[in-house]
Enzyme design. Structure first.
Site, PDB file in Angstrom:
ATOM      1  N   HIS A  31      -2.372  -9.725  12.580  1.00 34.57           N
ATOM      2  CA  HIS A  31      -1.785  -8.506  11.996  1.00 34.57           C
ATOM      3  C   HIS A  31      -1.442  -7.573  13.159  1.00 34.57           C
ATOM      4  O   HIS A  31      -2.272  -7.373  14.052  1.00 34.57           O
ATOM      5  CB  HIS A  31      -2.790  -7.848  11.040  1.00 34.57           C
ATOM      6  CG  HIS A  31      -2.411  -6.436  10.682  1.00 34.57           C
ATOM      7  ND1 HIS A  31      -1.168  -6.115  10.179  1.00 34.57           N
ATOM      8  CD2 HIS A  31      -3.088  -5.256  10.801  1.00 34.57           C
ATOM      9  CE1 HIS A  31      -1.103  -4.802   9.987  1.00 34.57           C
ATOM     10  NE2 HIS A  31      -2.254  -4.259  10.354  1.00 34.57           N
ATOM     11  N   CYS A  90      -3.491  -3.484   4.580  1.00 33.03           N
ATOM     12  CA  CYS A  90      -2.596  -4.530   5.106  1.00 33.03           C
ATOM     13  C   CYS A  90      -3.019  -5.939   4.709  1.00 33.03           C
ATOM     14  O   CYS A  90      -2.295  -6.898   4.971  1.00 33.03           O
ATOM     15  CB  CYS A  90      -2.519  -4.439   6.626  1.00 33.03           C
ATOM     16  SG  CYS A  90      -1.930  -2.854   7.211  1.00 33.03           S
ATOM     17  N   GLU A 134       0.848  -1.194   0.000  1.00 39.28           N
ATOM     18  CA  GLU A 134       0.000   0.000   0.000  1.00 39.28           C
ATOM     19  C   GLU A 134       0.881   1.241   0.000  1.00 39.28           C
ATOM     20  O   GLU A 134       0.422   2.343   0.299  1.00 39.28           O
ATOM     21  CB  GLU A 134      -0.973  -0.010   1.184  1.00 39.28           C
ATOM     22  CG  GLU A 134      -0.342  -0.128   2.544  1.00 39.28           C
ATOM     23  CD  GLU A 134      -1.361   0.009   3.655  1.00 39.28           C
ATOM     24  OE1 GLU A 134      -1.894   1.111   3.817  1.00 39.28           O
ATOM     25  OE2 GLU A 134      -1.617  -0.989   4.352  1.00 39.28           O
TER      26      GLU A 134
HETATM   27  P1  HMG Z   1      -3.328   6.908  21.451  1.00 39.63           P
HETATM   28  O1  HMG Z   1      -3.824   8.289  21.350  1.00 39.63           O
HETATM   29  O2  HMG Z   1      -1.886   6.720  21.762  1.00 39.63           O
HETATM   30  O3  HMG Z   1      -4.250   6.055  22.450  1.00 39.63           O
HETATM   31  O4  HMG Z   1      -3.605   6.194  20.084  1.00 39.63           O
HETATM   32  P2  HMG Z   1      -4.351   6.020  24.018  1.00 39.63           P
HETATM   33  O5  HMG Z   1      -4.104   7.352  24.602  1.00 39.63           O
HETATM   34  O6  HMG Z   1      -5.644   5.351  24.250  1.00 39.63           O
HETATM   35  O7  HMG Z   1      -3.128   5.084  24.525  1.00 39.63           O
HETATM   36  C1  HMG Z   1      -2.870   3.830  24.016  1.00 39.63           C
HETATM   37  C2  HMG Z   1      -2.687   2.847  25.185  1.00 39.63           C
HETATM   38  O8  HMG Z   1      -1.565   3.272  25.990  1.00 39.63           O
HETATM   39  C3  HMG Z   1      -3.906   2.797  26.129  1.00 39.63           C
HETATM   40  O9  HMG Z   1      -4.082   1.447  26.485  1.00 39.63           O
HETATM   41  C4  HMG Z   1      -3.436   3.573  27.339  1.00 39.63           C
HETATM   42  O10 HMG Z   1      -4.081   3.187  28.550  1.00 39.63           O
HETATM   43  C5  HMG Z   1      -1.969   3.226  27.369  1.00 39.63           C
HETATM   44  P3  HMG Z   1      -5.461   0.678  26.066  1.00 39.63           P
HETATM   45  O11 HMG Z   1      -6.558   1.415  26.693  1.00 39.63           O
HETATM   46  O12 HMG Z   1      -5.518   0.750  24.533  1.00 39.63           O
HETATM   47  O13 HMG Z   1      -5.252  -0.716  26.546  1.00 39.63           O
HETATM   48  N1  HMG Z   1      -1.153   4.192  28.134  1.00 39.63           N
HETATM   49  C6  HMG Z   1      -0.145   3.844  28.942  1.00 39.63           C
HETATM   50  N2  HMG Z   1       0.378   2.647  29.262  1.00 39.63           N
HETATM   51  C7  HMG Z   1       1.437   2.614  30.112  1.00 39.63           C
HETATM   52  N3  HMG Z   1       1.984   3.741  30.651  1.00 39.63           N
HETATM   53  C8  HMG Z   1       1.493   4.959  30.343  1.00 39.63           C
HETATM   54  C9  HMG Z   1       0.384   5.042  29.466  1.00 39.63           C
HETATM   55  N4  HMG Z   1      -0.342   6.062  28.956  1.00 39.63           N
HETATM   56  C10 HMG Z   1      -1.291   5.528  28.150  1.00 39.63           C
HETATM   57  N5  HMG Z   1       2.062   6.047  30.864  1.00 39.63           N
HETATM   58  C11 HMG Z   1      -3.831   4.512  18.471  1.00 39.63           C
HETATM   59  C12 HMG Z   1      -3.510   4.793  19.914  1.00 39.63           C
HETATM   60  C13 HMG Z   1      -3.730   3.024  18.188  1.00 39.63           C
HETATM   61  C14 HMG Z   1      -5.236   4.970  18.182  1.00 39.63           C
HETATM   62  C15 HMG Z   1      -2.820   5.276  17.595  1.00 39.63           C
HETATM   63  O14 HMG Z   1      -1.520   4.779  17.829  1.00 39.63           O
HETATM   64  C16 HMG Z   1      -3.119   5.230  16.129  1.00 39.63           C
HETATM   65  O15 HMG Z   1      -3.911   5.989  15.616  1.00 39.63           O
HETATM   66  N6  HMG Z   1      -2.427   4.300  15.373  1.00 39.63           N
HETATM   67  C17 HMG Z   1      -2.628   4.120  13.944  1.00 39.63           C
HETATM   68  C18 HMG Z   1      -3.870   3.309  13.628  1.00 39.63           C
HETATM   69  C19 HMG Z   1      -3.740   1.870  14.041  1.00 39.63           C
HETATM   70  O16 HMG Z   1      -2.666   1.333  14.188  1.00 39.63           O
HETATM   71  N7  HMG Z   1      -4.883   1.183  14.145  1.00 39.63           N
HETATM   72  C20 HMG Z   1      -4.915  -0.217  14.500  1.00 39.63           C
HETATM   73  C21 HMG Z   1      -6.092  -0.968  13.898  1.00 39.63           C
HETATM   74  S1  HMG Z   1      -6.270  -0.651  12.152  1.00 39.63           S
HETATM   75  C22 HMG Z   1      -5.072  -1.678  11.392  1.00 39.63           C
HETATM   76  O17 HMG Z   1      -4.536  -2.532  12.018  1.00 39.63           O
HETATM   77  C23 HMG Z   1      -4.777  -1.407   9.965  1.00 39.63           C
HETATM   78  C24 HMG Z   1      -3.489  -0.652   9.696  1.00 39.63           C
HETATM   79  O18 HMG Z   1      -2.374  -1.512   9.855  1.00 39.63           O
HETATM   80  C25 HMG Z   1      -3.518  -0.058   8.282  1.00 39.63           C
HETATM   81  C26 HMG Z   1      -3.820  -0.985   7.112  1.00 39.63           C
HETATM   82  O19 HMG Z   1      -4.633  -1.888   7.158  1.00 39.63           O
HETATM   83  O20 HMG Z   1      -3.236  -0.716   6.062  1.00 39.63           O
HETATM   84  C27 HMG Z   1      -3.273   0.502  10.610  1.00 39.63           C
END
Ligand code: HMG
Length: 407
Positions: free
Chosen positions: A238, A116, A84
């Site tokens: 994945h 993906c 992609e």
């Molecule tokens: P974010 O804003 O970092 O989310 O975005 P958050 O604030 O909810 O924090 C993430 C986790 O860290 C949470 O845990 C927090 O509690 C924890 P959860 O509630 O999820 O279990 N946390 C801590 N842990 C330890 N110590 C701390 C601490 N603070 C917070 N101090 C998000 C996270 C995944 C949304 C972001 O990284 C993102 O947008 N990523 C890109 C999209 C993505 O990867 N999506 C996954 C599914 S889609 C997919 O897999 C397809 C893809 O590969 C593309 C394709 O298909 O081509 C992406």
């Protein structure tokens, strides 16, 4: 013999990545985010960063060269390139790989896209081709560079890598089972319009869409007679970030009526996340790098059933299973994989930002890229809108007789 069962699956599997990495410790120093959020919250330690002369073609050619060197190219009639991070709207990236490796002219080369999921589509198309003619082999390449905007929530989930696998009859590593579960639903969770170099994502929506697709594909798999959860030794998911696999496994076990605690989930998935937590998201390659990590792990798997869950935003998902072939360990490339992960050079945050913003000219002017990669192939530059690739001194010779372990 008509009616004879011919096992078809993955005969050889390898991956490579870029020569540079940004650690999440270094990223945290500049974002002010606690390192623990990266290490524990999303489960990432480092992400691969391409040098100026590395891209999806150079990574894919590097991975493909290892496969072709071991098995030769005589039986390969099809090369499927899943990505992609396409470098051209018309021409398949696999054609550059075909040329760099000096592959014979009598094979079809096609590029596949569905986020993906693309490499899993390639795997299924490949198994069908091999079932039709078991003398043929299909080389599948999955190569991607995950890029999000600096400062966005996606930034710590960037990464890059290429996987190469050879689909064949009587495979040495794993036999793909005919039953699989599918789930497709149009959703705007993650996308990249043609005019952008970075992806757009609704992070929370993407996590939920992934989990919905997992249960959707699993239900279809079960309805079609797929192996029950108790018969599956380990599931490779994945891994856009490795914590996503934990969320997914928790979700699936609960759905299947076998809920498990975080420690059991961590123990079950640890063998599958060792490489991706260091490489970051490699989109199409990510699932197959999770599989490589599992095969390379200490876990004995001879004769076991493993699950593979493929998710591509947008969205298409598939749950499939495979039997690990007895004796598979003789055919692994564990040392090369560990070298690929550990030999990357760390870069500073400033160097990463410079690399992130550097793009090739789009006006047809001539640009030579600096020689940086230690890999066997490099992007030498661009002129007249044409990308120029070249072999380096570490490139293998032209395709000759196969070398390496037994076929
Ligand atoms: P974010 O804003 O970092 O989310 O975005 P958050 O604030 O909810 O924090 C993430 C986790 O860290 C949470 O845990 C927090 O509690 C924890 P959860 O509630 O999820 O279990 N946390 C801590 N842990 C330890 N110590 C701390 C601490 N603070 C917070 N101090 C998000 C996270 C995944 C949304 C972001 O990284 C993102 O947008 N990523 C890109 C999209 C993505 O990867 N999506 C996954 C599914 S889609 C997919 O897999 C397809 C893809 O590969 C593309 C394709 O298909 O081509 C992406």
């Amino acid at each position: 013999m008509p009616g004879e069962h011919v096992p078809v699956g993955i005969h050889d599997l390898t991956f490579t990545t870029t020569s540079l990495q940004l650690t999440h410790t270094e990223l945290a120093r500049h974002t002010g985010v606690p390192t623990a959020k990266y290490h524990q919250g999303i489960g990432q330690r480092a992400m691969s960063i391409p040098a100026p002369d590395e891209d999806i073609v150079t990574m894919a050619a590097h991975a493909a060269a290892a496969v072709v060197d071991r098995h030769g190219a005589d039986r390969i009639r099809t090369l499927l390139f899943a990505t992609e991070t396409s470098i051209d709207q018309a021409k398949a990236g696999g054609l550059y790989v075909h040329s760099l490796l000096g592959l014979p002219p009598h094979l079809r080369v096609v590029e596949l896209k569905q986020a993906c999921y693309g490499a899993t589509a390639a795997l299924q198309f490949a198994t069908a081709l091999v079932h039709r003619d078991p003398d043929q082999q299909v080389l599948v390449l999955a190569s991607d560079i995950a890029r999000y905007d600096p400062g966005s929530p996606g930034e710590p989930t960037q990464g890059a890598a290429a996987a190469a696998f050879l689909v064949s009859a009587h495979p040495a590593l794993l036999e793909i089972h005919p039953s699989s579960g599918l789930f497709t639903r149009e959703v705007m969770d993650f996308w990249r319009p043609n005019y952008r170099t970075t992806a757009l994502v609704d992070g929370r929506a993407s996590v939920n869409a992934y989990l919905d697709a997992l249960t959707g594909a699993w239900n279809d798999h079960q309805a079609r007679g797929g192996a029950p959860i108790q018969k599956i030794h380990t599931i490779c998911y994945h891994q856009p970030f490795t914590r996503m696999a934990h969320k997914a496994h928790h979700h699936l076990l609960q759905h299947a009526g076998l809920p498990a605690g975080p420690q059991d989930i961590a123990a079950a998935l640890a063998p599958t996340t060792a490489y991706n937590e260091q490489l970051g998201n490699s989109y199409t390659a990510s699932l197959y790098i999770a599989l490589a990590a599992l095969l390379d792990s200490d876990t004995p798997l001879d004769g076991e059933t493993v699950g593979l869950f493929s998710y591509g935003s947008g969205s298409v998902a598939e749950f499939l299973t495979a039997t690990i072939r007895p004796g598979y360990r003789q055919h692994l490339r564990t040392d090369a994989h560990r070298v690929a992960v550990t030999h990357r050079r760390p870069v500073t945050y400033e160097a990463y930002r410079t690399l992130h913003t550097t793009t090739l000219p789009t006006d047809g002017s001539t640009h030579a890229t600096p020689t940086r990669t230690p890999g066997p192939y490099r992007l030498a530059g661009i002129d007249g809108h044409r990308r120029r690739y070249e072999a380096t001194t570490s490139a293998p010779g032209p395709v000759t007789a196969p070398s390496g372990p037994p076929q």
